[in-house]
Design a protein around this motif. Structure first.
Motif, PDB file in Angstrom:
ATOM      1  N   ASN A  86     -35.737 -23.610 -32.707  1.00 15.13           N
ATOM      2  CA  ASN A  86     -35.427 -25.046 -32.684  1.00 15.13           C
ATOM      3  C   ASN A  86     -35.639 -25.683 -34.055  1.00 15.13           C
ATOM      4  N   HIS A  87     -36.668 -25.252 -34.765  1.00 18.98           N
ATOM      5  CA  HIS A  87     -36.907 -25.765 -36.115  1.00 18.98           C
ATOM      6  C   HIS A  87     -35.765 -25.347 -37.044  1.00 18.98           C
ATOM      7  N   THR A  89     -32.656 -24.667 -36.249  1.00 17.89           N
ATOM      8  CA  THR A  89     -31.388 -25.316 -35.908  1.00 17.89           C
ATOM      9  C   THR A  89     -31.412 -26.832 -36.093  1.00 17.89           C
ATOM     10  N   ARG A  90     -32.605 -27.401 -36.310  1.00 16.07           N
ATOM     11  CA  ARG A  90     -32.709 -28.851 -36.482  1.00 16.07           C
ATOM     12  C   ARG A  90     -31.760 -29.316 -37.592  1.00 16.07           C
ATOM     13  N   ASP A  91     -31.079 -30.430 -37.338  1.00 16.58           N
ATOM     14  CA  ASP A  91     -30.152 -31.033 -38.299  1.00 16.58           C
ATOM     15  C   ASP A  91     -28.959 -30.129 -38.637  1.00 16.58           C
ATOM     16  N   SER A  92     -28.655 -29.171 -37.775  1.00 18.83           N
ATOM     17  CA  SER A  92     -27.465 -28.349 -37.951  1.00 18.83           C
ATOM     18  C   SER A  92     -26.578 -28.537 -36.721  1.00 18.83           C
ATOM     19  N   ALA A  95     -28.084 -27.804 -33.352  1.00 15.03           N
ATOM     20  CA  ALA A  95     -29.141 -28.652 -32.802  1.00 15.03           C
ATOM     21  C   ALA A  95     -28.772 -29.137 -31.407  1.00 15.03           C
ATOM     22  N   GLN A  96     -27.481 -29.328 -31.165  1.00 14.71           N
ATOM     23  CA  GLN A  96     -27.009 -29.772 -29.850  1.00 14.71           C
ATOM     24  C   GLN A  96     -26.799 -28.558 -28.956  1.00 14.71           C
ATOM     25  N   ARG A 137     -29.021 -21.957 -43.558  1.00 14.57           N
ATOM     26  CA  ARG A 137     -28.875 -22.970 -42.514  1.00 14.57           C
ATOM     27  C   ARG A 137     -27.715 -22.593 -41.615  1.00 14.57           C
ATOM     28  N   ARG A 139     -24.382 -22.612 -39.544  1.00 10.24           N
ATOM     29  CA  ARG A 139     -23.097 -23.282 -39.755  1.00 10.24           C
ATOM     30  C   ARG A 139     -22.069 -22.628 -38.825  1.00 10.24           C
TER      31      ARG A 139
END
Length: 142
Positions: A86-87, A89-92, A95-96, A137, A139
Motif C-alpha cells: 500500500n505504501h 502504490t500510494r499516489d500511483s 492506489a485505487q 513507481r 505505472r
C-alpha cells in the motif's frame, strides 16, 4: 448479554441463535480441547469468547472459499507486506483498488525488480547511478 445486543449479534453477525452457534463451537472444542468446554460451561463470558473466536476463524475460511452469503464477514489476514504494498502504490494509479489487477501488479513488480537489479549491477561495476532509479513507481504497463 443484554437482550437487544444479543438479538443484534444473532441477527447481524452469527446469522443464527447464539445457542446454535454455541452447539457448533462446543462440538469443535469437545474434539480439540474438552477443558475449554468445561470452562465455558462454568463461565458464560468464556463461552461467548469461544463463540466469537469461532466466528473470527470461520470468517477467514468464508473469504478463502468465497462463501457468497458471508461476503460482508470476510476477513483477510495480512502482515507487513500488505502495508509495504500500500505504501508503494500510494499516489500511483494502483492506489485505487479498481485499478489493481493481477496482471498490472505482476508487471509492475517484475519491471520494478528488473530496473532496481540493473541499477544495482551498474553500481557494483562503478557506474554512477542516481538514487531515484532505486525507487521504481508503479505505472500502467501494457
Amino acid at each position: 448479554m443484554p437482550g437487544e445486543a444479543r438479538n443484534r449479534i444473532e441477527r447481524d453477525v452469527l446469522l443464527q441463535a447464539f445457542d446454535g452457534a454455541w452447539a457448533a463451537t462446543r462440538a469443535y472444542w469437545q474434539g480439540r480441547d474438552p477443558s475449554e468446554v468445561d470452562r465455558a460451561e462454568r463461565d458464560l463470558k468464556h463461552r461467548m469468547a469461544l463463540v466469537f473466536r469461532s466466528y473470527l476463524g470461520q470468517s477467514s475460511r468464508w473469504a478463502i472459499s468465497g462463501e457468497p452469503s458471508r461476503r460482508n464477514d470476510y476477513q483477510i489476514w495480512c502482515g507487513p507486506a500488505m502495508s509495504a504494498f500500500n505504501h508503494w502504490t500510494r499516489d500511483s494509479f494502483l492506489a485505487q483498488p479498481e485499478n489493481r489487477s493481477v496482471v498490472q501488479i505482476a508487471r509492475n513488480l517484475l519491471e520494478g525488480a528488473a530496473v532496481v537489479t540493473r541499477a544495482q549491477h551498474l553500481r557494483a561495476f562503478g557506474v554512477p547511478v542516481p538514487t531515484t532509479v532505486f525507487s521504481f513507481r508503479p505505472r500502467p504497463l501494457a
